[in-house]
Write a protein that holds these residues in place. Structure first.
Motif, PDB file in Angstrom:
ATOM      1  N   THR A 186       5.602   7.257 -12.044  1.00  0.00           N
ATOM      2  CA  THR A 186       4.874   7.406 -10.780  1.00  0.00           C
ATOM      3  C   THR A 186       4.740   6.068 -10.061  1.00  0.00           C
ATOM      4  O   THR A 186       4.823   4.993 -10.677  1.00  0.00           O
ATOM      5  N   ASN A 187       4.502   6.157  -8.752  1.00  0.00           N
ATOM      6  CA  ASN A 187       4.292   4.935  -7.969  1.00  0.00           C
ATOM      7  C   ASN A 187       3.052   4.180  -8.439  1.00  0.00           C
ATOM      8  O   ASN A 187       3.040   2.949  -8.456  1.00  0.00           O
ATOM      9  N   GLU A 188       2.019   4.922  -8.822  1.00  0.00           N
ATOM     10  CA  GLU A 188       0.803   4.243  -9.273  1.00  0.00           C
ATOM     11  C   GLU A 188       1.057   3.458 -10.552  1.00  0.00           C
ATOM     12  O   GLU A 188       0.548   2.348 -10.719  1.00  0.00           O
ATOM     13  N   GLU A 189       1.852   4.011 -11.450  1.00  0.00           N
ATOM     14  CA  GLU A 189       2.189   3.281 -12.673  1.00  0.00           C
ATOM     15  C   GLU A 189       2.969   2.011 -12.349  1.00  0.00           C
ATOM     16  O   GLU A 189       2.758   0.958 -12.961  1.00  0.00           O
ATOM     17  N   LYS A 190       3.871   2.100 -11.378  1.00  0.00           N
ATOM     18  CA  LYS A 190       4.652   0.926 -10.975  1.00  0.00           C
ATOM     19  C   LYS A 190       3.750  -0.145 -10.365  1.00  0.00           C
ATOM     20  O   LYS A 190       3.873  -1.337 -10.675  1.00  0.00           O
ATOM     21  N   VAL A 191       2.837   0.295  -9.488  1.00  0.00           N
ATOM     22  CA  VAL A 191       1.914  -0.650  -8.857  1.00  0.00           C
ATOM     23  C   VAL A 191       1.044  -1.323  -9.911  1.00  0.00           C
ATOM     24  O   VAL A 191       0.871  -2.552  -9.910  1.00  0.00           O
ATOM     25  N   ALA A 192       0.476  -0.529 -10.807  1.00  0.00           N
ATOM     26  CA  ALA A 192      -0.410  -1.073 -11.837  1.00  0.00           C
ATOM     27  C   ALA A 192       0.323  -2.094 -12.707  1.00  0.00           C
ATOM     28  O   ALA A 192      -0.218  -3.162 -13.030  1.00  0.00           O
ATOM     29  N   THR A 226      12.433 -16.541 -10.661  1.00  0.00           N
ATOM     30  CA  THR A 226      13.031 -16.665 -11.990  1.00  0.00           C
ATOM     31  C   THR A 226      12.716 -15.430 -12.840  1.00  0.00           C
ATOM     32  O   THR A 226      11.548 -15.053 -12.992  1.00  0.00           O
ATOM     33  N   ASN A 227      13.764 -14.784 -13.368  1.00  0.00           N
ATOM     34  CA  ASN A 227      13.627 -13.618 -14.257  1.00  0.00           C
ATOM     35  C   ASN A 227      12.881 -12.450 -13.610  1.00  0.00           C
ATOM     36  O   ASN A 227      12.304 -11.610 -14.309  1.00  0.00           O
ATOM     37  N   GLU A 228      12.912 -12.370 -12.292  1.00  0.00           N
ATOM     38  CA  GLU A 228      12.227 -11.258 -11.629  1.00  0.00           C
ATOM     39  C   GLU A 228      12.871  -9.917 -11.962  1.00  0.00           C
ATOM     40  O   GLU A 228      12.206  -8.873 -11.951  1.00  0.00           O
ATOM     41  N   SER A 229      14.165  -9.931 -12.266  1.00  0.00           N
ATOM     42  CA  SER A 229      14.885  -8.678 -12.527  1.00  0.00           C
ATOM     43  C   SER A 229      14.308  -7.925 -13.723  1.00  0.00           C
ATOM     44  O   SER A 229      14.360  -6.688 -13.772  1.00  0.00           O
ATOM     45  N   VAL A 230      13.750  -8.654 -14.682  1.00  0.00           N
ATOM     46  CA  VAL A 230      13.170  -8.007 -15.863  1.00  0.00           C
ATOM     47  C   VAL A 230      11.960  -7.169 -15.460  1.00  0.00           C
ATOM     48  O   VAL A 230      11.812  -6.005 -15.867  1.00  0.00           O
ATOM     49  N   ILE A 231      11.083  -7.750 -14.636  1.00  0.00           N
ATOM     50  CA  ILE A 231       9.878  -7.039 -14.190  1.00  0.00           C
ATOM     51  C   ILE A 231      10.254  -5.857 -13.310  1.00  0.00           C
ATOM     52  O   ILE A 231       9.723  -4.743 -13.465  1.00  0.00           O
ATOM     53  N   ILE A 232      11.185  -6.077 -12.395  1.00  0.00           N
ATOM     54  CA  ILE A 232      11.586  -5.012 -11.470  1.00  0.00           C
ATOM     55  C   ILE A 232      12.223  -3.850 -12.226  1.00  0.00           C
ATOM     56  O   ILE A 232      11.941  -2.675 -11.955  1.00  0.00           O
ATOM     57  N   ALA A 233      13.074  -4.169 -13.200  1.00  0.00           N
ATOM     58  CA  ALA A 233      13.744  -3.118 -13.970  1.00  0.00           C
ATOM     59  C   ALA A 233      12.742  -2.282 -14.765  1.00  0.00           C
ATOM     60  O   ALA A 233      12.837  -1.045 -14.811  1.00  0.00           O
ATOM     61  N   LYS A 234      11.759  -2.942 -15.390  1.00  0.00           N
ATOM     62  CA  LYS A 234      10.745  -2.206 -16.146  1.00  0.00           C
ATOM     63  C   LYS A 234       9.906  -1.328 -15.227  1.00  0.00           C
ATOM     64  O   LYS A 234       9.544  -0.199 -15.583  1.00  0.00           O
ATOM     65  N   ALA A 235       9.593  -1.840 -14.035  1.00  0.00           N
ATOM     66  CA  ALA A 235       8.789  -1.061 -13.090  1.00  0.00           C
ATOM     67  C   ALA A 235       9.531   0.195 -12.651  1.00  0.00           C
ATOM     68  O   ALA A 235       8.942   1.280 -12.538  1.00  0.00           O
ATOM     69  N   LYS A 236      10.823   0.087 -12.422  1.00  0.00           N
ATOM     70  CA  LYS A 236      11.604   1.228 -11.947  1.00  0.00           C
ATOM     71  C   LYS A 236      11.723   2.328 -13.000  1.00  0.00           C
ATOM     72  O   LYS A 236      11.992   3.487 -12.660  1.00  0.00           O
ATOM     73  N   VAL A 249      -2.785 -10.591   1.704  1.00  0.00           N
ATOM     74  CA  VAL A 249      -2.932  -9.556   0.687  1.00  0.00           C
ATOM     75  C   VAL A 249      -1.776  -8.578   0.882  1.00  0.00           C
ATOM     76  O   VAL A 249      -0.910  -8.782   1.736  1.00  0.00           O
ATOM     77  N   VAL A 250      -1.760  -7.512   0.096  1.00  0.00           N
ATOM     78  CA  VAL A 250      -0.707  -6.498   0.218  1.00  0.00           C
ATOM     79  C   VAL A 250      -1.349  -5.174   0.605  1.00  0.00           C
ATOM     80  O   VAL A 250      -2.304  -4.722  -0.041  1.00  0.00           O
ATOM     81  N   PHE A 251      -0.835  -4.571   1.660  1.00  0.00           N
ATOM     82  CA  PHE A 251      -1.346  -3.285   2.148  1.00  0.00           C
ATOM     83  C   PHE A 251      -0.373  -2.183   1.741  1.00  0.00           C
ATOM     84  O   PHE A 251       0.834  -2.292   1.965  1.00  0.00           O
ATOM     85  N   MET A 252      -0.903  -1.107   1.143  1.00  0.00           N
ATOM     86  CA  MET A 252      -0.047  -0.015   0.677  1.00  0.00           C
ATOM     87  C   MET A 252      -0.655   1.335   1.050  1.00  0.00           C
ATOM     88  O   MET A 252      -1.718   1.707   0.546  1.00  0.00           O
ATOM     89  N   PRO A 253      -0.001   2.092   1.940  1.00  0.00           N
ATOM     90  CA  PRO A 253      -0.444   3.462   2.202  1.00  0.00           C
ATOM     91  C   PRO A 253      -0.182   4.327   0.965  1.00  0.00           C
ATOM     92  O   PRO A 253       0.922   4.319   0.424  1.00  0.00           O
ATOM     93  N   VAL A 254      -1.203   5.061   0.517  1.00  0.00           N
ATOM     94  CA  VAL A 254      -1.062   5.912  -0.664  1.00  0.00           C
ATOM     95  C   VAL A 254      -0.781   7.356  -0.253  1.00  0.00           C
ATOM     96  O   VAL A 254       0.150   7.988  -0.740  1.00  0.00           O
ATOM     97  N   ASP A 255      -1.610   7.872   0.641  1.00  0.00           N
ATOM     98  CA  ASP A 255      -1.387   9.199   1.210  1.00  0.00           C
ATOM     99  C   ASP A 255      -2.047   9.220   2.585  1.00  0.00           C
ATOM    100  O   ASP A 255      -2.418   8.168   3.121  1.00  0.00           O
TER     101      ASP A 255
END
Length: 452
Positions: A292-298, A278-288, A378-384
């Motif tokens: 930076t990727n780190e800002e989106k993740v945070a 529900t209303n996920e599009s609002v969060i996704i749009a703000k993240a995009k 959990v969520v695994f994310m390669p950073v570099d």
């Protein structure tokens, strides 16, 4: 740094080479038959400060005509003092949903010695009830009546599973000392199981079909012990091969690749990853919109962490589902982190779902591919090339770029969904964690000395 292991060689010890002593006489007695010595016993002779002790704990595992796994359990406990009466509260968990397990034929009684007369009080079946934990797990729960210092309690039950891969493990040790513990197995010759042993004292009986220990000390939680489970004397089983007729053989042992594929295809795990919230599009749009990727993740991590409350249930699957958890703002650890995975993925980030075993749940055995060894997603994310993040939004104090201490417990199973690959990854955290505590002084109480 996180080391990725794409292949492993595991050394399994099928037997422990050690001196063997004779088992005690009459170690196991029939239900309802008890010696006078056990009723008058005042202390545990090998652990004198014990509040209670297991007199014997025995199990007989066999297969019925339908090739169901059957385990008959009989346990007897002596209560020494009031602090030991907690041992009279019994809880037997089993997996009814996914595994089809059942508990039946429960008998239980309290045994007291009053004026040199043995009095036995059977538990009313109406006081034995079934607790629904979630859609897969249930528990049989009951308490013994008329328990006091000197009481002996005993119970027996039958556990049944329709899956030949599901022989239960056996613990020879517990939180109270155990005078005698025995596991007997009768396995058809066509079924071949690996026995995985974790023991630190000799067996008093050590044959192919019977393994037993005597005078096993209690094991209680101590500081810096990550898991009770990892330190208990125990044995578990893994179906390795089925020998059919005319020399036909089927190898059963799973691989982590296969386990990962089954999880991705499982409706209560992989089937939850792409559920629209529900209303996920609002969060996704703000993240995009963030640079930076780190800002989106945070941003997404904090949105999920702050919006959802963990119900303190750790299982490797979604119980009521991610949609229900999102709408009700509460869920188990896997539901919360699958929501986190979904939103991060929808925002265009390179993330993968991962299963881990928390420290209280115990370390996984890399040589034993099985998803029941895990209890949290959990969520695994390669950073570099040198950094990876393991994200867990269940705890309000967790940080997106710091692996939580309770999941730093050996390996995690990373499922690379797009590539249809899965691999074990060893989790480490080399960056020191620093926790800052800010104290706000809202009231100052001044001490005014009294001058006489």
């Amino acid at each position: 740094m996180i080391k990725i292991f794409t292949s492993m060689v595991a050394l399994l010890l099928s037997e422990i080479c050690c001196a063997q002593v004779s088992p005690p006489k009459n170690a196991i007695q029939p239900f309802g038959k008890i010696s006078q010595a056990d009723l008058t016993m005042a202390i545990c002779d090998f652990e004198k400060d014990a509040n209670a002790m297991v007199l014997f704990d025995s199990a007989n595992i066999f297969f019925d005509q339908r090739y169901q796994v059957v385990m008959d359990v009989h346990k007897r406990i002596k209560i020494f003092n009031n602090k030991g009466t907690d041992a009279a509260n019994i809880r037997i968990e089993y997996n009814k949903g996914a595994s089809g397990e059942m508990i039946s034929d429960i008998q239980a009684e309290t045994i007291n010695l009053n004026n040199d007369k043995i009095e036995m009080t059977k538990i009313d079946r109406k006081s034995i009830y079934t607790e629904i934990i979630d859609k897969n797990r249930q528990a049989v729960v009951f308490s013994f009546p008329q328990v006091k210092p000197g009481t002996v309690i005993e119970y027996q039950y039958r556990w049944i599973s329709p899956r030949i891969t599901n022989i239960p493990g056996w613990f020879f040790q517990s939180r109270i000392p155990t005078r005698y513990s025995q596991l007997e197995t009768t396995i058809p010759t066509v079924l071949n199981y690996n026995k995985l042993l974790w023991v630190n004292q000799p067996f008093v009986t050590n044959t192919e079909s019977i393994k037993a220990m005597a005078n096993v000390p209690s094991l209680n939680h101590e500081p810096y012990i990550s898991s009770m489970y990892d330190n208990l004397n125990r044995v578990s089983f893994q179906l390795a091969r089925i020998d059919g007729y005319y020399g036909y053989t089927t190898t059963i042992a799973d691989t982590w690749e296969k386990v990962g594929k089954e999880l991705v295809d499982y409706s209560d795990f992989g089937g939850q990853m792409n559920k629209k919230l529900t209303n996920e599009s609002v969060i996704i749009a703000k993240a995009k919109l963030l640079k930076t990727n780190e800002e989106k993740v945070a941003y997404i991590f904090n949105q999920v962490k702050n919006a959802l409350k963990w119900n303190h249930i750790d299982v490797f699957y979604a119980d009521n589902g991610v949609i229900d958890a999102w709408d009700k703002k509460t869920g188990n650890s896997t539901e919360i982190n699958l929501i986190l995975y979904h939103l991060l993925k929808a925002a265009g980030l390179n993330v993968q779902p991962m299963l881990v075993s928390t420290r209280p749940h115990g370390k996984i055995n890399p040589a034993y591919p099985n998803y029941y060894q895990f209890n949290r997603a959990v969520v695994f994310m390669p950073v570099d090339s040198s950094r990876n993040w393991v994200l867990d939004a269940t705890n309000k104090n967790n940080c997106y770029k710091q692996t939580p201490e309770e999941v730093l417990n050996g390996f995690g199973l990373c499922m690379r969904v797009g590539e249809q690959k899965s691999e074990l990854i060893y989790l480490q955290e080399t960056t020191p964690a620093r926790q800052e505590v800010i104290i706000s002084l809202v009231e100052i109480i001044k001490y005014q000395p009294v001058i006489r």
